[in-house]
Structure formats: structure tokens, C-alpha cells
Design a protein around this motif. Structure first.
Motif, PDB file in Angstrom:
ATOM      1  N   SER A  20       0.830  -1.206   0.000  1.00 37.05           N
ATOM      2  CA  SER A  20       0.000   0.000   0.000  1.00 37.05           C
ATOM      3  C   SER A  20       0.867   1.260   0.000  1.00 37.05           C
ATOM      4  CB  SER A  20      -0.931   0.022   1.214  1.00 37.05           C
ATOM      5  OG  SER A  20      -0.192   0.217   2.411  1.00 37.05           O
ATOM      6  N   PHE A  21       2.186   1.075  -0.041  1.00 39.17           N
ATOM      7  CA  PHE A  21       3.114   2.201  -0.050  1.00 39.17           C
ATOM      8  C   PHE A  21       2.901   3.039  -1.303  1.00 39.17           C
ATOM      9  CE2 PHE A  21       6.788   4.243   1.576  1.00 39.17           C
ATOM     10  CZ  PHE A  21       7.482   4.720   0.490  1.00 39.17           C
ATOM     11  N   VAL A  22       2.903   4.340  -1.151  1.00 36.83           N
ATOM     12  CA  VAL A  22       2.646   5.249  -2.267  1.00 36.83           C
ATOM     13  C   VAL A  22       3.965   5.651  -2.927  1.00 36.83           C
ATOM     14  CG1 VAL A  22       1.686   7.490  -2.900  1.00 36.83           C
ATOM     15  CG2 VAL A  22       0.591   6.122  -1.129  1.00 36.83           C
ATOM     16  N   GLY A  23       4.002   5.605  -4.250  1.00 38.01           N
ATOM     17  CA  GLY A  23       5.189   6.013  -4.993  1.00 38.01           C
ATOM     18  C   GLY A  23       4.844   7.110  -5.993  1.00 38.01           C
ATOM     19  N   PHE A  24       5.799   7.479  -6.812  1.00 41.98           N
ATOM     20  CA  PHE A  24       5.605   8.536  -7.800  1.00 41.98           C
ATOM     21  C   PHE A  24       5.203   7.968  -9.151  1.00 41.98           C
ATOM     22  CE2 PHE A  24       8.395  10.790  -4.876  1.00 41.98           C
ATOM     23  CZ  PHE A  24       7.779  12.025  -4.824  1.00 41.98           C
ATOM     24  N   MET A  25       4.281   8.639  -9.809  1.00 43.42           N
ATOM     25  CA  MET A  25       3.987   8.388 -11.210  1.00 43.42           C
ATOM     26  C   MET A  25       4.842   9.395 -11.989  1.00 43.42           C
ATOM     27  SD  MET A  25       1.740   5.983 -11.139  1.00 43.42           S
ATOM     28  CE  MET A  25       0.898   5.972 -12.700  1.00 43.42           C
ATOM     29  N   LYS A  26       4.990   9.212 -13.301  1.00 39.92           N
ATOM     30  CA  LYS A  26       5.828  10.110 -14.098  1.00 39.92           C
ATOM     31  C   LYS A  26       5.367  11.558 -14.004  1.00 39.92           C
ATOM     32  CE  LYS A  26       7.045   8.845 -18.227  1.00 39.92           C
ATOM     33  NZ  LYS A  26       7.024   8.247 -19.574  1.00 39.92           N
ATOM     34  N   ASP A  27       4.055  11.811 -14.100  1.00 41.91           N
ATOM     35  CA  ASP A  27       3.581  13.192 -14.079  1.00 41.91           C
ATOM     36  C   ASP A  27       3.793  13.832 -12.702  1.00 41.91           C
ATOM     37  OD1 ASP A  27       1.618  11.568 -12.919  1.00 41.91           O
ATOM     38  OD2 ASP A  27      -0.050  12.720 -13.753  1.00 41.91           O
ATOM     39  N   GLY A  28       3.659  13.044 -11.633  1.00 45.90           N
ATOM     40  CA  GLY A  28       3.891  13.569 -10.293  1.00 45.90           C
ATOM     41  C   GLY A  28       5.358  13.905 -10.064  1.00 45.90           C
ATOM     42  N   ALA A  29       6.249  13.046 -10.543  1.00 46.23           N
ATOM     43  CA  ALA A  29       7.681  13.292 -10.410  1.00 46.23           C
ATOM     44  C   ALA A  29       8.075  14.543 -11.191  1.00 46.23           C
ATOM     45  CB  ALA A  29       8.470  12.086 -10.914  1.00 46.23           C
ATOM     46  N   LYS A  30       7.553  14.672 -12.403  1.00 44.57           N
ATOM     47  CA  LYS A  30       7.860  15.854 -13.222  1.00 44.57           C
ATOM     48  C   LYS A  30       7.353  17.119 -12.555  1.00 44.57           C
ATOM     49  CE  LYS A  30       8.229  17.618 -17.783  1.00 44.57           C
ATOM     50  NZ  LYS A  30       9.225  18.560 -17.343  1.00 44.57           N
ATOM     51  N   TRP A  31       6.128  17.075 -12.002  1.00 43.09           N
ATOM     52  CA  TRP A  31       5.575  18.254 -11.327  1.00 43.09           C
ATOM     53  C   TRP A  31       6.451  18.632 -10.137  1.00 43.09           C
ATOM     54  CZ3 TRP A  31       4.188  19.848  -6.583  1.00 43.09           C
ATOM     55  CH2 TRP A  31       3.482  21.059  -6.509  1.00 43.09           C
ATOM     56  N   LEU A  32       6.892  17.652  -9.360  1.00 39.41           N
ATOM     57  CA  LEU A  32       7.719  17.918  -8.189  1.00 39.41           C
ATOM     58  C   LEU A  32       9.020  18.604  -8.584  1.00 39.41           C
ATOM     59  CD1 LEU A  32       7.602  17.170  -5.068  1.00 39.41           C
ATOM     60  CD2 LEU A  32       9.292  15.452  -5.673  1.00 39.41           C
ATOM     61  N   VAL A  33       9.658  18.113  -9.633  1.00 41.55           N
ATOM     62  CA  VAL A  33      10.917  18.687 -10.113  1.00 41.55           C
ATOM     63  C   VAL A  33      10.699  20.101 -10.648  1.00 41.55           C
ATOM     64  CG1 VAL A  33      12.702  18.472 -11.893  1.00 41.55           C
ATOM     65  CG2 VAL A  33      12.024  16.477 -10.560  1.00 41.55           C
ATOM     66  N   ASP A  34       9.625  20.309 -11.413  1.00 38.02           N
ATOM     67  CA  ASP A  34       9.370  21.603 -12.056  1.00 38.02           C
ATOM     68  C   ASP A  34       8.827  22.672 -11.114  1.00 38.02           C
ATOM     69  OD1 ASP A  34      10.184  20.464 -14.434  1.00 38.02           O
ATOM     70  OD2 ASP A  34       8.150  20.175 -15.211  1.00 38.02           O
ATOM     71  N   ASN A  35       8.170  22.277 -10.022  1.00 36.37           N
ATOM     72  CA  ASN A  35       7.448  23.250  -9.205  1.00 36.37           C
ATOM     73  C   ASN A  35       7.905  23.372  -7.757  1.00 36.37           C
ATOM     74  OD1 ASN A  35       5.193  24.146 -11.097  1.00 36.37           O
ATOM     75  ND2 ASN A  35       5.094  21.931 -11.237  1.00 36.37           N
ATOM     76  N   THR A  36       8.928  22.632  -7.362  1.00 44.06           N
ATOM     77  CA  THR A  36       9.405  22.726  -5.986  1.00 44.06           C
ATOM     78  C   THR A  36      10.927  22.779  -5.979  1.00 44.06           C
ATOM     79  OG1 THR A  36       9.685  20.362  -5.535  1.00 44.06           O
ATOM     80  CG2 THR A  36       7.466  21.254  -5.239  1.00 44.06           C
ATOM     81  N   ASP A  37      11.471  23.044  -4.808  1.00 37.42           N
ATOM     82  CA  ASP A  37      12.934  23.012  -4.666  1.00 37.42           C
ATOM     83  C   ASP A  37      13.370  21.791  -3.860  1.00 37.42           C
ATOM     84  OD1 ASP A  37      11.973  23.812  -2.220  1.00 37.42           O
ATOM     85  OD2 ASP A  37      13.375  25.457  -1.969  1.00 37.42           O
ATOM     86  N   ILE A  38      12.536  20.747  -3.839  1.00 37.81           N
ATOM     87  CA  ILE A  38      12.856  19.518  -3.124  1.00 37.81           C
ATOM     88  C   ILE A  38      14.060  18.856  -3.800  1.00 37.81           C
ATOM     89  CG2 ILE A  38      12.048  17.174  -2.635  1.00 37.81           C
ATOM     90  CD1 ILE A  38       9.255  18.408  -2.226  1.00 37.81           C
ATOM     91  N   LEU A  40      15.602  15.911  -2.172  1.00 33.83           N
ATOM     92  CA  LEU A  40      15.808  14.588  -1.602  1.00 33.83           C
ATOM     93  C   LEU A  40      14.464  13.889  -1.495  1.00 33.83           C
ATOM     94  CD1 LEU A  40      18.118  12.933   0.141  1.00 33.83           C
ATOM     95  CD2 LEU A  40      16.671  13.660   2.019  1.00 33.83           C
ATOM     96  N   VAL A  41      14.346  12.706  -2.082  1.00 30.93           N
ATOM     97  CA  VAL A  41      13.111  11.920  -1.995  1.00 30.93           C
ATOM     98  C   VAL A  41      13.473  10.459  -1.777  1.00 30.93           C
ATOM     99  CG1 VAL A  41      11.741  13.460  -3.477  1.00 30.93           C
ATOM    100  CG2 VAL A  41      12.903  11.514  -4.483  1.00 30.93           C
ATOM    101  N   PHE A  53      14.121  12.423 -11.955  1.00 25.46           N
ATOM    102  CA  PHE A  53      14.741  12.948 -10.739  1.00 25.46           C
ATOM    103  C   PHE A  53      16.256  13.074 -10.874  1.00 25.46           C
ATOM    104  CE2 PHE A  53      11.017  11.081  -8.254  1.00 25.46           C
ATOM    105  CZ  PHE A  53      10.481  12.326  -7.953  1.00 25.46           C
ATOM    106  N   GLN A  54      16.763  13.460 -12.032  1.00 27.46           N
ATOM    107  CA  GLN A  54      18.203  13.520 -12.270  1.00 27.46           C
ATOM    108  C   GLN A  54      18.949  14.385 -11.265  1.00 27.46           C
ATOM    109  OE1 GLN A  54      18.821  14.674 -16.317  1.00 27.46           O
ATOM    110  NE2 GLN A  54      18.336  12.657 -17.110  1.00 27.46           N
ATOM    111  N   GLU A  55      18.367  15.501 -10.850  1.00 25.23           N
ATOM    112  CA  GLU A  55      19.057  16.406  -9.940  1.00 25.23           C
ATOM    113  C   GLU A  55      18.517  16.312  -8.522  1.00 25.23           C
ATOM    114  OE1 GLU A  55      19.747  20.285 -11.445  1.00 25.23           O
ATOM    115  OE2 GLU A  55      20.024  19.558 -13.475  1.00 25.23           O
ATOM    116  N   VAL A  56      17.811  15.229  -8.229  1.00 24.92           N
ATOM    117  CA  VAL A  56      17.263  14.988  -6.904  1.00 24.92           C
ATOM    118  C   VAL A  56      17.938  13.745  -6.343  1.00 24.92           C
ATOM    119  CG1 VAL A  56      15.164  14.417  -5.621  1.00 24.92           C
ATOM    120  CG2 VAL A  56      15.035  16.000  -7.549  1.00 24.92           C
ATOM    121  N   ILE A  57      18.319  13.779  -5.079  1.00 24.28           N
ATOM    122  CA  ILE A  57      18.940  12.619  -4.446  1.00 24.28           C
ATOM    123  C   ILE A  57      17.856  11.612  -4.100  1.00 24.28           C
ATOM    124  CG2 ILE A  57      20.269  11.803  -2.461  1.00 24.28           C
ATOM    125  CD1 ILE A  57      21.471  14.655  -2.322  1.00 24.28           C
ATOM    126  N   LEU A  58      18.008  10.387  -4.582  1.00 31.03           N
ATOM    127  CA  LEU A  58      17.059   9.314  -4.283  1.00 31.03           C
ATOM    128  C   LEU A  58      17.645   8.453  -3.175  1.00 31.03           C
ATOM    129  CD1 LEU A  58      16.154   8.253  -7.922  1.00 31.03           C
ATOM    130  CD2 LEU A  58      14.840   9.700  -6.384  1.00 31.03           C
TER     131      LEU A  58
END
Length: 95
Positions: A20-38, A40-41, A53-58
Motif C-alpha cells: 500500500s506504499f505510495v510512490g511517484f507516477m511520471k507526471d507527479g515526479a515531473k511536477w515535483l521537479v518543475d514546481n518545488t525546490d525539493i 531529496l526523496v 529525478f536527475q538532480e534529486v537525491i534518491l
């Protein structure tokens, strides 16, 4: 999902994967990268999403249950593994 809910589920202490763990879909990941300064995920198993998530630490298995809200400097210390594309890390927070 609020942090309180995650704490109650104690996902890090389960022996089996919680489906039941929630993960990212492609559109959600893209929105996060484009609209936040997060920067680390938690990790993703989907290579196409990881590419977004190329510039985000996974970080797989990131556990922040006992961390108090605040501003921290995060340092992720990887192991040097020859020929590997990734490695286990120890993340430390400096307040």
C-alpha cells in the motif's frame, strides 16, 4: 500523507514490503521537479521516473521518524563500490 500517519504505520520496521506504499507516477515526479525546490526523496524502482529525478537525491529506506521539524543540512555518505551504479549510504542531518 502527513508525517503522523507514516509514523503510525512503522513501514521501516516491517519485514515484508508494504504494497500500500505510495510512490511517484511520471507526471507527479515531473511536477515535483518543475514546481518545488525539493532535492531529496525516497527511492523509486521505475527507471523512467528515476531519470526525471536527475538532480534529486534518491534515498531508499529514508527514515525520519524521530526528526523534529526544522532546517537541516543533509549529508549523504556513500560507500565506494567499484563498478557499481549506486551504493548504500548513511545520511546525517546537521541542525
Amino acid at each position: 500523507m502527513k508525517v503522523e500517519v507514516i509514523k503510525k504505520r512503522k513501514l521501516m520496521f516491517k519485514k515484508e514490503f508494504d504494497t500500500s506504499f505510495v510512490g511517484f507516477m511520471k507526471d507527479g515526479a515531473k511536477w515535483l521537479v518543475d514546481n518545488t525546490d525539493i532535492k531529496l526523496v525516497g527511492s523509486t524502482q521505475d527507471a523512467k521516473i528515476a531519470q526525471i529525478f536527475q538532480e534529486v537525491i534518491l534515498v531508499e529506506g529514508l527514515k525520519l521518524d524521530d526528526i523534529q521539524p526544522g532546517i537541516y543540512s543533509v549529508h549523504c555518505l556513500p560507500l565506494r563500490l567499484v563498478g557499481a551504479e549506486g551504493s548504500p549510504i548513511r545520511c546525517i542531518l546537521i541542525n
